[in-house]
Design a protein around this motif. Structure first.
Motif, PDB file in Angstrom:
ATOM      1  N   GLN A 194      -9.922  36.292 -43.695  1.00  0.00           N
ATOM      2  CA  GLN A 194     -10.126  36.318 -45.144  1.00  0.00           C
ATOM      3  C   GLN A 194     -10.213  37.743 -45.694  1.00  0.00           C
ATOM      4  OE1 GLN A 194     -13.131  36.836 -47.140  1.00  0.00           O
ATOM      5  NE2 GLN A 194     -14.233  37.678 -45.392  1.00  0.00           N
ATOM      6  N   TYR A 222     -13.316  34.177 -55.153  1.00  0.00           N
ATOM      7  CA  TYR A 222     -14.663  34.569 -54.724  1.00  0.00           C
ATOM      8  C   TYR A 222     -15.709  34.173 -55.771  1.00  0.00           C
ATOM      9  CZ  TYR A 222     -18.350  37.599 -52.847  1.00  0.00           C
ATOM     10  OH  TYR A 222     -19.522  38.081 -52.329  1.00  0.00           O
ATOM     11  N   SER A 231     -15.404  28.354 -51.208  1.00  0.00           N
ATOM     12  CA  SER A 231     -16.528  29.299 -51.308  1.00  0.00           C
ATOM     13  C   SER A 231     -16.997  29.719 -49.922  1.00  0.00           C
ATOM     14  CB  SER A 231     -17.689  28.688 -52.090  1.00  0.00           C
ATOM     15  OG  SER A 231     -18.433  27.816 -51.276  1.00  0.00           O
ATOM     16  N   GLY A 232     -16.896  28.810 -48.934  1.00  0.00           N
ATOM     17  CA  GLY A 232     -17.323  29.125 -47.575  1.00  0.00           C
ATOM     18  C   GLY A 232     -16.313  29.954 -46.818  1.00  0.00           C
ATOM     19  N   PHE A 233     -15.045  29.814 -47.181  1.00  0.00           N
ATOM     20  CA  PHE A 233     -14.013  30.529 -46.430  1.00  0.00           C
ATOM     21  C   PHE A 233     -13.830  31.955 -46.930  1.00  0.00           C
ATOM     22  CE2 PHE A 233      -9.956  31.548 -44.596  1.00  0.00           C
ATOM     23  CZ  PHE A 233     -10.105  31.011 -43.326  1.00  0.00           C
ATOM     24  N   SER A 236     -17.644  37.453 -46.724  1.00  0.00           N
ATOM     25  CA  SER A 236     -18.244  37.727 -45.424  1.00  0.00           C
ATOM     26  C   SER A 236     -19.415  38.690 -45.598  1.00  0.00           C
ATOM     27  CB  SER A 236     -17.190  38.343 -44.504  1.00  0.00           C
ATOM     28  OG  SER A 236     -17.775  38.746 -43.295  1.00  0.00           O
ATOM     29  N   PRO A 237     -20.629  38.379 -45.049  1.00  0.00           N
ATOM     30  CA  PRO A 237     -20.987  37.125 -44.384  1.00  0.00           C
ATOM     31  C   PRO A 237     -20.817  35.935 -45.329  1.00  0.00           C
ATOM     32  CG  PRO A 237     -22.726  38.780 -44.113  1.00  0.00           C
ATOM     33  CD  PRO A 237     -21.760  39.315 -45.103  1.00  0.00           C
ATOM     34  N   ARG A 238     -20.741  34.790 -44.682  1.00  0.00           N
ATOM     35  CA  ARG A 238     -20.482  33.536 -45.386  1.00  0.00           C
ATOM     36  C   ARG A 238     -21.546  33.235 -46.444  1.00  0.00           C
ATOM     37  NH1 ARG A 238     -17.614  28.823 -43.654  1.00  0.00           N
ATOM     38  NH2 ARG A 238     -18.958  27.127 -44.293  1.00  0.00           N
ATOM     39  N   ASN A 240     -24.348  31.291 -48.427  1.00  0.00           N
ATOM     40  CA  ASN A 240     -25.420  30.388 -47.995  1.00  0.00           C
ATOM     41  C   ASN A 240     -25.297  29.054 -48.721  1.00  0.00           C
ATOM     42  OD1 ASN A 240     -27.145  32.270 -46.355  1.00  0.00           O
ATOM     43  ND2 ASN A 240     -27.062  33.395 -48.288  1.00  0.00           N
ATOM     44  N   ARG A 278     -24.469  33.614 -52.553  1.00  0.00           N
ATOM     45  CA  ARG A 278     -23.880  34.698 -51.758  1.00  0.00           C
ATOM     46  C   ARG A 278     -25.009  35.605 -51.247  1.00  0.00           C
ATOM     47  NH1 ARG A 278     -18.671  33.706 -50.832  1.00  0.00           N
ATOM     48  NH2 ARG A 278     -17.512  32.922 -52.629  1.00  0.00           N
TER      49      ARG A 278
END
Ligand code: ADP
Ligand code: MG
Length: 355
Positions: A194, A222, A231-233, A236-238, A240, A278
């Motif tokens: 990503q 984003y 939203s999860g993909f 980074s970091p993923r 919450n 995030r």
């Protein structure tokens, strides 16, 4: 140059359908990135555009022309693979010019095109070398050069940087962005990374299980994802994800003790929700956000920023970004506050965003 249009594109291998009716328009000169987890169909879709895989259903047009059943050579596309696929016994110049030689182009024209491509790719000093005398990054440049000399309408890249080490990957990423500007060509780029997608793309296509989850500019995906998967993909970091239930017209955060979330939504509050936060949307205690106790398990200090990994009271894993705060240690319990206006609300059952 040319744009592309995919209409209800389907791919089946025997009885198994792996691409389930994809509709997609890619603008002329766009840098379009297909991103998604391994096995979601990125390569299959790209190879169908290239004509290397038969299309089971639907149509593919390039530059307004239906190429669904056209030969790869007639589509005006050039593909760059993860494995560079260079001929070991040929020099850099011969590798780059081989395709043109096979289609009967005169030597003077081949030399000129190879020279131009070599200059763009900073390979001019290496034209007489053979692949084994090159670094991984240089080999990948030769593979890209082989595509450039063919003057394609559309460049297709399938995970071209995956075989390179981290540092070289960043360097080549910048090179490919420069190449897109200089060549002013339509490019479609496949990656599972990503970060590559975010940094290279004009538009990102997020694929999941053979369907498109969302198409959009990197920061739009984003900031404003359509669903929990996107939203999860992206990010980074993923992001919450905290569970919440509707009670008396409010969302109550079961993962955060008795925390109540007051958000203004246009849509109706779902009975069961997942709240996306995030890592950077947490602040220090006293900021007036929603407080959340976190038992810290791991802290990554990266210098300018630290990532604090831990669990909420109910045991949900979370990660919090902290700047200018290097004192956090594993084992302590901290109270972080998040800004409710920055949260994303998803219906827990459908995964769809409630805006
Ligand atoms: P990605 O590039 O996103 O990792 P692929 O496009 O390679 O994914 O694969 C998508 C799906 O199609 C996977 O489930 C894969 O197993 C299946 N698949 C790919 N190629 C073939 C094939 N030749 N025969 C049968 N199934 C295939
Ligand atoms: Mg692939």
């Amino acid at each position: 140059m040319a744009g592309l249009s995919l209409k209800n594109v389907i791919k089946r291998y025997g009885d198994v359908e792996v691409i389930h009716g994809v509709d997609l328009d890619i603008a002329d000169r766009d840098f379009c990135v297909f991103v998604g987890p391994s096995g979601c169909g990125k390569s299959t879709l790209l190879r169908m555009i290239a004509g290397l895989e038969e299309t089971t259903g639907g149509t593919i047009s390039i530059g307004g022309e239906d190429v669904t059943n056209a030969d790869p050579a007639e589509r005006g596309v050039a593909m760059v693979f993860q494995s560079y696929a260079l001929y070991p016994h040929m020099t850099v110049a011969e590798n780059m010019g081989f395709g043109l030689k096979m289609t009967g182009h005169p030597k003077a024209e081949i030399d000129k095109k190879v020279g131009e491509a070599a200059e763009i790719l900073k390979l001019d000093q290496l034209l007489k070398r053979r692949p084994k005398e090159l670094s991984g990054g240089q080999r990948q440049r030769v593979a890209i050069g082989r595509a450039i000399v063919r003057d394609p309408k559309v460049f297709l890249f399938d995970e071209p940087l995956s075989n390179l080490d981290a540092e070289l990957r960043v360097e080549m990423r910048v090179e490919i962005a420069r190449l897109h500007r200089e060549l002013n060509a339509t490019m479609i780029y496949v990656t599972h990374d990503q970060v590559e997608a975010m940094t290279l793309a004009d538009s990102i296509v997020v694929l999941n299980g053979g369907v498109i989850e969302q198409v959009g500019a990197p920061l739009d995906l984003y900031d404003d994802p359509d669903n929990a998967f996107v939203s999860g993909f992206i990010g980074s970091p993923r992001i919450n994800m905290l569970n919440a239930e509707k009670s008396n017209g409010h969302l109550v955060l079961s993962d955060v003790g008795a925390g109540t979330l007051d958000v203004t939504l246009l849509g109706e509050l779902p009975n069961r929700a997942v709240i996306g936060i995030r890592p950077e949307h947490f602040a220090e205690t006293g900021s007036g956000g929603v407080p959340m106790d976190v038992q810290v398990t791991v802290v990554e200090h990266l210098g300018d920023v630290s990532f604090v990994y831990g669990q909420t009271k109910s045991g949900t894993n979370v990660v919090i970004e902290r700047r200018g705060h290097r004192g956090t240690r594993a084992g302590e319990t901290i109270t972080a506050e998040f800004n409710p206006s920055k949260t994303l609300v998803f219906d827990a059952d459908s995964g769809l965003r409630v805006r």
